[in-house]
Write a protein that holds these residues in place. Structure first.
Motif, PDB file in Angstrom:
ATOM      1  N   PHE A  89      73.390  66.648  50.857  1.00 25.87           N
ATOM      2  CA  PHE A  89      73.477  68.080  51.146  1.00 25.87           C
ATOM      3  C   PHE A  89      72.854  68.400  52.509  1.00 25.87           C
ATOM      4  N   THR A  90      71.658  67.848  52.764  1.00 28.64           N
ATOM      5  CA  THR A  90      70.970  68.107  54.037  1.00 28.64           C
ATOM      6  C   THR A  90      71.764  67.561  55.218  1.00 28.64           C
ATOM      7  N   GLY A  91      72.244  66.319  55.086  1.00 28.03           N
ATOM      8  CA  GLY A  91      73.003  65.715  56.183  1.00 28.03           C
ATOM      9  C   GLY A  91      74.277  66.474  56.479  1.00 28.03           C
ATOM     10  N   LEU A  92      75.000  66.882  55.427  1.00 26.76           N
ATOM     11  CA  LEU A  92      76.246  67.618  55.635  1.00 26.76           C
ATOM     12  C   LEU A  92      75.974  68.999  56.233  1.00 26.76           C
ATOM     13  N   ALA A  93      74.870  69.642  55.830  1.00 30.52           N
ATOM     14  CA  ALA A  93      74.515  70.943  56.412  1.00 30.52           C
ATOM     15  C   ALA A  93      74.212  70.803  57.897  1.00 30.52           C
ATOM     16  N   ILE A  94      73.458  69.753  58.266  1.00 29.12           N
ATOM     17  CA  ILE A  94      73.160  69.507  59.687  1.00 29.12           C
ATOM     18  C   ILE A  94      74.446  69.236  60.455  1.00 29.12           C
ATOM     19  N   PHE A  95      75.315  68.401  59.882  1.00 29.23           N
ATOM     20  CA  PHE A  95      76.589  68.057  60.525  1.00 29.23           C
ATOM     21  C   PHE A  95      77.438  69.302  60.753  1.00 29.23           C
ATOM     22  N   THR A  96      77.525  70.168  59.752  1.00 31.94           N
ATOM     23  CA  THR A  96      78.350  71.379  59.852  1.00 31.94           C
ATOM     24  C   THR A  96      77.786  72.346  60.886  1.00 31.94           C
ATOM     25  N   ALA A  97      76.463  72.554  60.866  1.00 32.35           N
ATOM     26  CA  ALA A  97      75.829  73.447  61.848  1.00 32.35           C
ATOM     27  C   ALA A  97      75.997  72.903  63.264  1.00 32.35           C
ATOM     28  N   ALA A  98      75.855  71.579  63.421  1.00 36.59           N
ATOM     29  CA  ALA A  98      76.021  70.972  64.748  1.00 36.59           C
ATOM     30  C   ALA A  98      77.465  71.068  65.225  1.00 36.59           C
ATOM     31  N   SER A  99      78.425  71.030  64.295  1.00 35.60           N
ATOM     32  CA  SER A  99      79.828  71.203  64.674  1.00 35.60           C
ATOM     33  C   SER A  99      80.056  72.581  65.279  1.00 35.60           C
ATOM     34  N   ILE A 100      79.411  73.606  64.696  1.00 33.46           N
ATOM     35  CA  ILE A 100      79.493  74.957  65.261  1.00 33.46           C
ATOM     36  C   ILE A 100      78.897  74.970  66.664  1.00 33.46           C
ATOM     37  N   ALA A 101      77.730  74.322  66.808  1.00 36.50           N
ATOM     38  CA  ALA A 101      77.064  74.275  68.116  1.00 36.50           C
ATOM     39  C   ALA A 101      77.920  73.551  69.154  1.00 36.50           C
ATOM     40  N   CYS A 102      78.609  72.471  68.741  1.00 32.51           N
ATOM     41  CA  CYS A 102      79.505  71.761  69.671  1.00 32.51           C
ATOM     42  C   CYS A 102      80.611  72.688  70.161  1.00 32.51           C
ATOM     43  N   GLY A 103      81.207  73.434  69.233  1.00 34.31           N
ATOM     44  CA  GLY A 103      82.304  74.327  69.597  1.00 34.31           C
ATOM     45  C   GLY A 103      81.876  75.469  70.483  1.00 34.31           C
ATOM     46  N   LEU A 104      80.600  75.860  70.417  1.00 35.38           N
ATOM     47  CA  LEU A 104      80.100  76.985  71.212  1.00 35.38           C
ATOM     48  C   LEU A 104      79.400  76.546  72.502  1.00 35.38           C
ATOM     49  N   ALA A 105      79.299  75.250  72.742  1.00 31.85           N
ATOM     50  CA  ALA A 105      78.559  74.743  73.906  1.00 31.85           C
ATOM     51  C   ALA A 105      79.106  75.314  75.212  1.00 31.85           C
ATOM     52  N   GLN A 106      78.189  75.710  76.086  1.00 33.99           N
ATOM     53  CA  GLN A 106      78.563  76.316  77.366  1.00 33.99           C
ATOM     54  C   GLN A 106      78.426  75.361  78.548  1.00 33.99           C
ATOM     55  N   ASP A 107      77.771  74.240  78.345  1.00 31.68           N
ATOM     56  CA  ASP A 107      77.688  73.245  79.414  1.00 31.68           C
ATOM     57  C   ASP A 107      77.581  71.861  78.786  1.00 31.68           C
ATOM     58  N   ASP A 108      77.618  70.841  79.639  1.00 29.49           N
ATOM     59  CA  ASP A 108      77.663  69.481  79.104  1.00 29.49           C
ATOM     60  C   ASP A 108      76.372  69.084  78.398  1.00 29.49           C
ATOM     61  N   THR A 109      75.224  69.598  78.875  1.00 29.16           N
ATOM     62  CA  THR A 109      73.955  69.264  78.211  1.00 29.16           C
ATOM     63  C   THR A 109      73.929  69.784  76.779  1.00 29.16           C
ATOM     64  N   GLN A 110      74.340  71.037  76.598  1.00 31.26           N
ATOM     65  CA  GLN A 110      74.384  71.607  75.252  1.00 31.26           C
ATOM     66  C   GLN A 110      75.321  70.802  74.351  1.00 31.26           C
ATOM     67  N   LEU A 111      76.446  70.379  74.895  1.00 29.22           N
ATOM     68  CA  LEU A 111      77.415  69.637  74.091  1.00 29.22           C
ATOM     69  C   LEU A 111      76.850  68.274  73.694  1.00 29.22           C
ATOM     70  N   ILE A 112      76.185  67.580  74.615  1.00 30.19           N
ATOM     71  CA  ILE A 112      75.613  66.268  74.295  1.00 30.19           C
ATOM     72  C   ILE A 112      74.558  66.395  73.201  1.00 30.19           C
ATOM     73  N   VAL A 113      73.659  67.383  73.326  1.00 27.85           N
ATOM     74  CA  VAL A 113      72.604  67.570  72.323  1.00 27.85           C
ATOM     75  C   VAL A 113      73.212  67.880  70.961  1.00 27.85           C
ATOM     76  N   ALA A 114      74.185  68.793  70.935  1.00 25.47           N
ATOM     77  CA  ALA A 114      74.825  69.153  69.669  1.00 25.47           C
ATOM     78  C   ALA A 114      75.562  67.960  69.067  1.00 25.47           C
ATOM     79  N   ARG A 115      76.178  67.169  69.918  1.00 22.81           N
ATOM     80  CA  ARG A 115      76.924  65.999  69.454  1.00 22.81           C
ATOM     81  C   ARG A 115      75.979  64.951  68.859  1.00 22.81           C
ATOM     82  N   VAL A 116      74.813  64.748  69.480  1.00 21.30           N
ATOM     83  CA  VAL A 116      73.831  63.805  68.944  1.00 21.30           C
ATOM     84  C   VAL A 116      73.327  64.295  67.580  1.00 21.30           C
ATOM     85  N   VAL A 117      73.049  65.584  67.472  1.00 18.98           N
ATOM     86  CA  VAL A 117      72.598  66.142  66.190  1.00 18.98           C
ATOM     87  C   VAL A 117      73.697  66.007  65.140  1.00 18.98           C
TER      88      VAL A 117
END
Length: 484
Positions: A89-117
């Motif tokens: 449950f915890t892993g899937l919640a983190i994965f889902t929230a990070a997917s939202i963050a990836c889609g909303l990323a405004q620069d490459d640094t934000q996208l890399i961090v969200a992708r790692v999470v």
């Protein structure tokens, strides 16, 4: 509390709820593995949309794979101690929230961090999937459950490039790549709701150490090795890149010494050192790393060549992968039957076919003018490589696990899964460095297809070299093992 003990200890009968629980688990598996292939076709559009650096493209793939791999063993240990339901449950919640963050990323640094999470979340919820199959299904039914899981893995990997291409085609290059991450969100939310009700919450209650120091040393060593491989070419290989590589080697040595010390104190280490007292297991884990470095790097190269070099759309790039995907599914469907008949020979065949396919791709890029390349030239080599990968991947882990005692199978499986993901990260890092290094040396205002073709050729040669090295390592494994 739901009883999740094996059948010989009074395991509860398999019911409709059991199969629904499997559906929930495999929904998570589907999203995590879809994300390993769906992103490849989006790399060129991410590059233009965010004005991302070449190193960023490597980090988007390698960062995900590295974080995924590093989370596997600790997540499995925590699940054994506190119960697998809430780890999933915890892993899937983190994965889902990070997917939202990836889609909303405004620069490459934000996208890399969200992708790692996102990779971290995927690595956390993946071990409970196999653990629950072991706990929920009696031995005589596990083969069917694992077979369904294998089919989901094949289908998700096959659909990734096509779904990615369709989304970018539908929503445009500027925002279409964001939707490839957003597609995870509804699946993740529905799976989270269902998991809360359908998965049993029992704890195994094993008193296992999570070996935090070992995890930090391993993570530090791998990051120290990967960062210069990814960033070095982009920055001209300054002094820090060489210092980082040296530091990574030192940290790996310290990790090995620490694991020996932990084991000597009678505490469960992150990676049990005694596993590597079996030469065949050592060779098998290196094989897992090298093989995944070979085949996961293929479409990184082809996607960038097809879109940035030849100007094709993301959908056209996704369609290039269809022969590989079809071959992979066919190979996987036959691998278990052939492994029972042929033993290790099926792994030799699979690796040899992957090597032949990659060498053929290399020769095609070497001999055919890049501007004249079409899907048809790549069809046969990719189908052969995909069939070989399908034959190899399914039985490979079982052959490696068979090199150690039965009591060590769980720990060995965790090490193999980690090595596979680390291999994927290393493969992308090395191939990306070769590809962009050659682009930097030859790209200019002249013939863009020729420049990208000349960069893709040595990159595919590196992938082929990984495959040939893996072929040699296959012979470290036993000739035959009990597969059921």
């Amino acid at each position: 509390m739901t009883d999740t003990r094996p059948a010989h200890e009074g395991f509860a009968p398999v019911t409709r709820k059991t199969w629904l629980a499997l559906v929930v688990l495999l929904a998570g598996t589907f999203t995590s593995l879809l994300d390993t292939t769906i992103v490849n076709v989006a790399l060129p559009t991410i590059r233009t949309s965010l004005d991302a650096s070449e190193a960023t493209l490597s980090w988007i793939i390698s960062g995900y794979a590295l974080a995924f791999g590093l989370a596997l063993i600790p997540a499995g240990r925590i699940g054994d101690r506190f119960g697998h339901k809430w780890v999933f449950f915890t892993g899937l919640a983190i994965f889902t929230a990070a997917s939202i963050a990836c889609g909303l990323a405004q620069d490459d640094t934000q996208l890399i961090v969200a992708r790692v999470v996102q990779g971290l979340g995927g690595g956390i919820f993946f071990p409970p999937v196999t653990a629950f199959i072991q706990l929920l299904f009696p031995p005589q039914m596990r083969g069917k459950a694992f077979g369904i899981m294998g089919a989901v893995i094949g289908v998700s990997s096959a659909l990734g490039p096509i779904v990615g291409g369709l989304l970018i085609e539908a929503f445009g290059e500027e925002t279409g790549w964001r939707w490839i991450f957003a597609v995870n969100v509804p699946i993740g939310i529905l799976a989270l709701i269902a998991a809360a009700f359908l998965l049993p919450a029992g704890s195994e209650g094993k008193k296992l150490s999570t070996d935090v120091v070992g995890l930090l040393l391993l993570a530090g060593s791998l990051v120290a090795l990967l960062v210069p491989l990814i960033q070095g070419q982009d920055e001209g290989w300054p002094l820090w890149t060489y210092l980082s590589l040296g530091g990574g080697v030192v940290l790996l040595v310290l990790f090995a010494l620490w694991e020996r010390r932990v084991a000597a104190r009678g505490v469960e280490p992150l990676v049990p050192p005694h596993l590597f007292s079996h030469p065949a297991f050592t060779g098998g884990t290196i094989l897992a790393l090298v093989f995944f470095a070979a085949f996961t790097s293929i479409f990184f190269t082809i996607s960038i060549l097809w879109q940035a070099g030849l100007g094709h759309t993301a959908l056209e790039s996704g369609l290039v992968s269809v022969p590989f995907a079809i071959g992979n599914i066919i190979g996987a469907s036959q691998s278990d039957r052939l492994a029972q008949r042929l033993g290790r020979t099926v792994l030799v065949m699979g690796n040899a076919l992957l090597s032949v396919g990659l060498i053929a791709l290399f020769l095609i890029l070497l001999l055919v003018p890049t501007a004249e390349l079409t899907n048809w030239e790549l069809l046969a080599p990719l189908a052969i490589a995909g069939f070989g990968a399908g034959l190899f991947i399914a039985p490979n882990a079982r052959f490696i696990v068979a090199t150690v005692d039965r009591s060590e199978a769980g720990a060995a499986s965790g090490v193999i899964g980690t090595m596979q993901r680390i291999g994927a990260a290393i493969g992308i890092a090395v191939v990306g460095s070769v590809f962009f290094g050659n682009i930097g040396a030859i790209a200019g205002p002249g013939d863009l297809p020729a420049a990208f073709g000349a960069a893709a050729t040595p990159a595919l040669a590196v992938s082929a070299a990984f495959a040939l090295a893996a072929l040699a390592l296959v012979f470290t494994l036993p000739k035959r093992v009990a597969l059921h």
